[in-house]
Design a protein around this motif. Structure first.
Motif, PDB file in Angstrom:
ATOM      1  N   GLY A 146      13.180  81.775  76.682  1.00 18.27           N
ATOM      2  CA  GLY A 146      11.950  80.828  77.416  1.00 18.27           C
ATOM      3  C   GLY A 146      10.705  81.314  76.810  1.00 18.27           C
ATOM      4  N   ARG A 147       9.837  80.204  76.683  1.00 19.02           N
ATOM      5  CA  ARG A 147       8.512  80.344  76.095  1.00 19.02           C
ATOM      6  C   ARG A 147       7.364  80.211  77.179  1.00 19.02           C
ATOM      7  N   GLY A 148       6.614  81.227  77.081  1.00 18.21           N
ATOM      8  CA  GLY A 148       5.346  81.058  77.889  1.00 18.21           C
ATOM      9  C   GLY A 148       3.975  80.865  77.066  1.00 18.21           C
ATOM     10  N   GLN A 149       2.980  80.834  77.743  1.00 16.23           N
ATOM     11  CA  GLN A 149       1.780  80.367  77.065  1.00 16.23           C
ATOM     12  C   GLN A 149       1.369  81.501  75.917  1.00 16.23           C
ATOM     13  N   GLN A 150       0.482  81.432  75.106  1.00 17.02           N
ATOM     14  CA  GLN A 150      -0.011  82.270  74.358  1.00 17.02           C
ATOM     15  C   GLN A 150       1.097  83.133  73.351  1.00 17.02           C
ATOM     16  N   GLN A 151       2.242  82.419  73.138  1.00 15.11           N
ATOM     17  CA  GLN A 151       3.338  82.947  72.335  1.00 15.11           C
ATOM     18  C   GLN A 151       3.961  84.018  73.070  1.00 15.11           C
ATOM     19  N   ASN A 152       4.070  84.174  74.465  1.00 20.73           N
ATOM     20  CA  ASN A 152       4.477  85.080  75.415  1.00 20.73           C
ATOM     21  C   ASN A 152       5.829  84.685  75.493  1.00 20.73           C
ATOM     22  N   THR A 153       6.813  85.597  75.936  1.00 16.77           N
ATOM     23  CA  THR A 153       8.214  85.127  76.539  1.00 16.77           C
ATOM     24  C   THR A 153       8.335  85.051  77.941  1.00 16.77           C
ATOM     25  N   TRP A 154       9.125  84.244  78.151  1.00 14.57           N
ATOM     26  CA  TRP A 154       9.365  84.037  79.487  1.00 14.57           C
ATOM     27  C   TRP A 154      10.541  84.557  80.271  1.00 14.57           C
ATOM     28  N   HIS A 155      10.367  85.389  80.975  1.00 16.75           N
ATOM     29  CA  HIS A 155      11.554  86.313  81.402  1.00 16.75           C
ATOM     30  C   HIS A 155      12.197  85.643  82.758  1.00 16.75           C
ATOM     31  N   SER A 156      13.528  85.332  82.771  1.00 14.13           N
ATOM     32  CA  SER A 156      13.926  84.752  84.194  1.00 14.13           C
ATOM     33  C   SER A 156      15.575  85.146  84.285  1.00 14.13           C
ATOM     34  N   GLU A 157      15.847  85.778  85.171  1.00 13.35           N
ATOM     35  CA  GLU A 157      17.219  86.240  85.377  1.00 13.35           C
ATOM     36  C   GLU A 157      18.440  84.989  85.697  1.00 13.35           C
ATOM     37  N   PRO A 158      19.242  84.741  84.917  1.00 11.75           N
ATOM     38  CA  PRO A 158      20.188  83.495  84.889  1.00 11.75           C
ATOM     39  C   PRO A 158      20.314  83.386  86.612  1.00 11.75           C
ATOM     40  N   GLY A 159      20.100  82.165  86.676  1.00 11.63           N
ATOM     41  CA  GLY A 159      20.823  81.669  88.045  1.00 11.63           C
ATOM     42  C   GLY A 159      19.737  81.742  89.212  1.00 11.63           C
ATOM     43  N   LYS A 160      18.578  82.572  89.152  1.00 12.25           N
ATOM     44  CA  LYS A 160      17.870  83.059  90.217  1.00 12.25           C
ATOM     45  C   LYS A 160      16.662  82.219  90.392  1.00 12.25           C
ATOM     46  N   ASN A 161      16.068  81.658  89.514  1.00 11.24           N
ATOM     47  CA  ASN A 161      14.876  81.062  89.380  1.00 11.24           C
ATOM     48  C   ASN A 161      14.864  79.677  89.056  1.00 11.24           C
ATOM     49  N   LEU A 162      13.698  78.886  89.159  1.00 18.80           N
ATOM     50  CA  LEU A 162      13.474  77.520  88.733  1.00 18.80           C
ATOM     51  C   LEU A 162      12.808  77.761  87.194  1.00 18.80           C
ATOM     52  N   THR A 163      13.891  77.155  86.264  1.00 19.09           N
ATOM     53  CA  THR A 163      13.136  77.033  84.798  1.00 19.09           C
ATOM     54  C   THR A 163      13.570  75.454  84.424  1.00 19.09           C
ATOM     55  N   PHE A 164      12.396  74.762  84.164  1.00 16.53           N
ATOM     56  CA  PHE A 164      12.727  73.271  84.196  1.00 16.53           C
ATOM     57  C   PHE A 164      11.668  72.645  83.336  1.00 16.53           C
ATOM     58  N   SER A 165      11.750  71.320  82.811  1.00 19.93           N
ATOM     59  CA  SER A 165      10.685  70.783  82.084  1.00 19.93           C
ATOM     60  C   SER A 165      10.889  69.124  82.393  1.00 19.93           C
ATOM     61  N   LEU A 166       9.900  68.709  82.858  1.00 21.62           N
ATOM     62  CA  LEU A 166       9.733  67.378  83.133  1.00 21.62           C
ATOM     63  C   LEU A 166       9.108  66.627  82.175  1.00 21.62           C
ATOM     64  N   LEU A 167       9.564  65.230  81.724  1.00 22.65           N
ATOM     65  CA  LEU A 167       8.840  64.413  80.838  1.00 22.65           C
ATOM     66  C   LEU A 167       7.968  63.198  81.542  1.00 22.65           C
ATOM     67  N   LEU A 168       6.563  63.213  81.026  1.00 21.53           N
ATOM     68  CA  LEU A 168       5.668  62.271  81.603  1.00 21.53           C
ATOM     69  C   LEU A 168       5.267  61.323  80.512  1.00 21.53           C
ATOM     70  N   LYS A 169       4.911  60.185  80.572  1.00 18.25           N
ATOM     71  CA  LYS A 169       4.429  59.550  79.587  1.00 18.25           C
ATOM     72  C   LYS A 169       2.975  58.883  79.989  1.00 18.25           C
ATOM     73  N   PRO A 170       1.921  59.746  79.769  1.00 19.76           N
ATOM     74  CA  PRO A 170       0.521  59.509  80.411  1.00 19.76           C
ATOM     75  C   PRO A 170      -0.252  58.628  79.361  1.00 19.76           C
ATOM     76  N   HIS A 171       0.396  57.499  79.203  1.00 22.62           N
ATOM     77  CA  HIS A 171      -0.347  56.638  77.807  1.00 22.62           C
ATOM     78  C   HIS A 171      -1.662  56.111  78.651  1.00 22.62           C
ATOM     79  N   PHE A 172      -1.917  56.176  79.716  1.00 22.71           N
ATOM     80  CA  PHE A 172      -3.270  55.407  80.612  1.00 22.71           C
ATOM     81  C   PHE A 172      -4.365  56.778  80.502  1.00 22.71           C
ATOM     82  N   LEU A 173      -3.804  57.919  79.999  1.00 25.48           N
ATOM     83  CA  LEU A 173      -4.835  58.954  79.882  1.00 25.48           C
ATOM     84  C   LEU A 173      -5.689  59.074  78.662  1.00 25.48           C
ATOM     85  N   ALA A 174      -6.995  59.337  78.408  1.00 27.57           N
ATOM     86  CA  ALA A 174      -7.522  59.575  77.313  1.00 27.57           C
ATOM     87  C   ALA A 174      -7.210  60.905  76.905  1.00 27.57           C
ATOM     88  N   VAL A 175      -7.067  61.086  75.685  1.00 28.68           N
ATOM     89  CA  VAL A 175      -6.829  62.288  74.930  1.00 28.68           C
ATOM     90  C   VAL A 175      -7.837  63.689  75.615  1.00 28.68           C
TER      91      VAL A 175
END
Ligand SMILES: Nc1ncnc2c1ncn2[C@@H]1O[C@H](COP(=O)(O)OP(=O)(O)OP(=O)(O)O)[C@@H](O)[C@H]1O
Ligand SMILES: O=C(O)CCCC[C@@H]1SC[C@@H]2NC(=O)N[C@@H]21
Length: 257
Positions: free
Chosen positions: A52-81
């Motif tokens: 698991g990856r955190g900000q600034q090259q940190n590790t994200w620690h999470s015990e299996p099955g206990k927490n929420l670890t997820f990623s979601l996809l957005l396609k924000p084409h309407f937003l300026a960079v």
């Protein structure tokens, strides 16, 4: 892998649950770089992340099955960079709104996108955007929240969890669907041009807003007050002489004292 439908809304409608993966952000980014068609709003959730990856090259620690670890996809084409920080705001507010009815007023968003309960970290986000032809293309929003974990490694000594706070287990998929619904509300507000509402609400939820606190930057400790977050995401702190200083994440440390 398992697919589920969440209440007819688009964020979380396509849910993929994986037993074990290095990092849900890396997995989703890999799909995208292989040109696999992934619908906007898809959520990749892992029972276990072994890198698991955190900000600034940190590790994200999470015990299996206990927490929420997820990623979601957005396609924000309407937003300026230059406005991509609004995605941090929408995602943080979505998580905040889902947790606030359970945890109450001690819940805060620590700039840029940590979720805090009191002075402890309940969760964090790793948002990875791709820009193509000068436009925002994909946004992979990785969210890690400590839910039912009771003990944390010494490196994560500042961590807390919903279970540590409430002294009881919380249902992971129920909370995930709530986060998806709440996050979608803010994302659709951005899409509808209600940017000021999203920015003002984000500001009002900030940890240490309008309080005199200690910070460190460039090996210098100073007192100041969190005053604002600029459209581009820089944090504005007013020092004790009334000077407004602007910081990015790498330049500033909050000193917990
Ligand atoms: N589940 C978590 N909850 C809260 N904070 C976490 C969690 N996992 C990691 N962190 C935070 O990430 C940082 C630790 O990351 P770091 O990469 O330094 O891990 P480490 O265990 O110290 O070392 P290593 O990289 O060797 O695993 C700390 O700032 C810690 O607070
Ligand atoms: O606070 C941080 O440093 C950000 C933590 C982000 C962790 C989540 S867990 C799901 C997603 N996959 C990852 O590898 N990281 C994010």
């Amino acid at each position: 892998m398992q697919n589920n439908i969440f209440s007819g809304l688009f964020v979380g409608q396509n849910l993929v649950t994986i037993k074990q993966v290095d990092s849900t952000n890396s997995f989703l980014k890999n799909l995208l770089s292989n040109s696999t068609p992934v619908p906007e709003g898809t959520v990749i959730m892992a029972e276990e992340q072994y890198a698991g990856r955190g900000q600034q090259q940190n590790t994200w620690h999470s015990e299996p099955g206990k927490n929420l670890t997820f990623s979601l996809l957005l396609k924000p084409h309407f937003l300026a960079v230059g406005d991509q920080f609004d995605l941090n705001r929408a995602a943080s507010l979505g998580v905040y709104d889902a947790l606030q009815p359970i945890l109450g007023e001690q819940l805060k968003i620590k700039w840029p996108n940590d979720i805090y309960y009191g002075d402890r970290k309940l969760g964090g986000m790793l948002i990875e955007n791709t820009i193509q032809g000068g436009q925002l293309k994909d946004s992979v929003i990785g969210i890690g929240l400590n839910i039912n974990q009771e003990n944390f490694p010494s490196g994560a000594s500042n961590a807390t969890s919903v279970k540590q706070i409430l002294q009881k287990d919380y249902e992971l998929t129920l909370l995930l669907s709530e986060i998806c619904n709440c996050l979608e509300v803010y994302y659709l507000k951005l899409k509808a041009g209600e940017v000021d509402f999203v920015r003002n609400t984000y500001l009002s939820r900030l940890y240490w807003l309008n309080e005199v606190k200690s910070f460190e930057s460039n090996n210098r400790v100073f007192n100041g007050t969190v005053k604002n977050v600029l459209p581009n995401g820089l944090l504005v702190i007013e020092d004790t002489k009334g000077q407004q200083l602007e910081f990015n994440l790498k330049e500033l440390k909050f000193l917990n004292k």
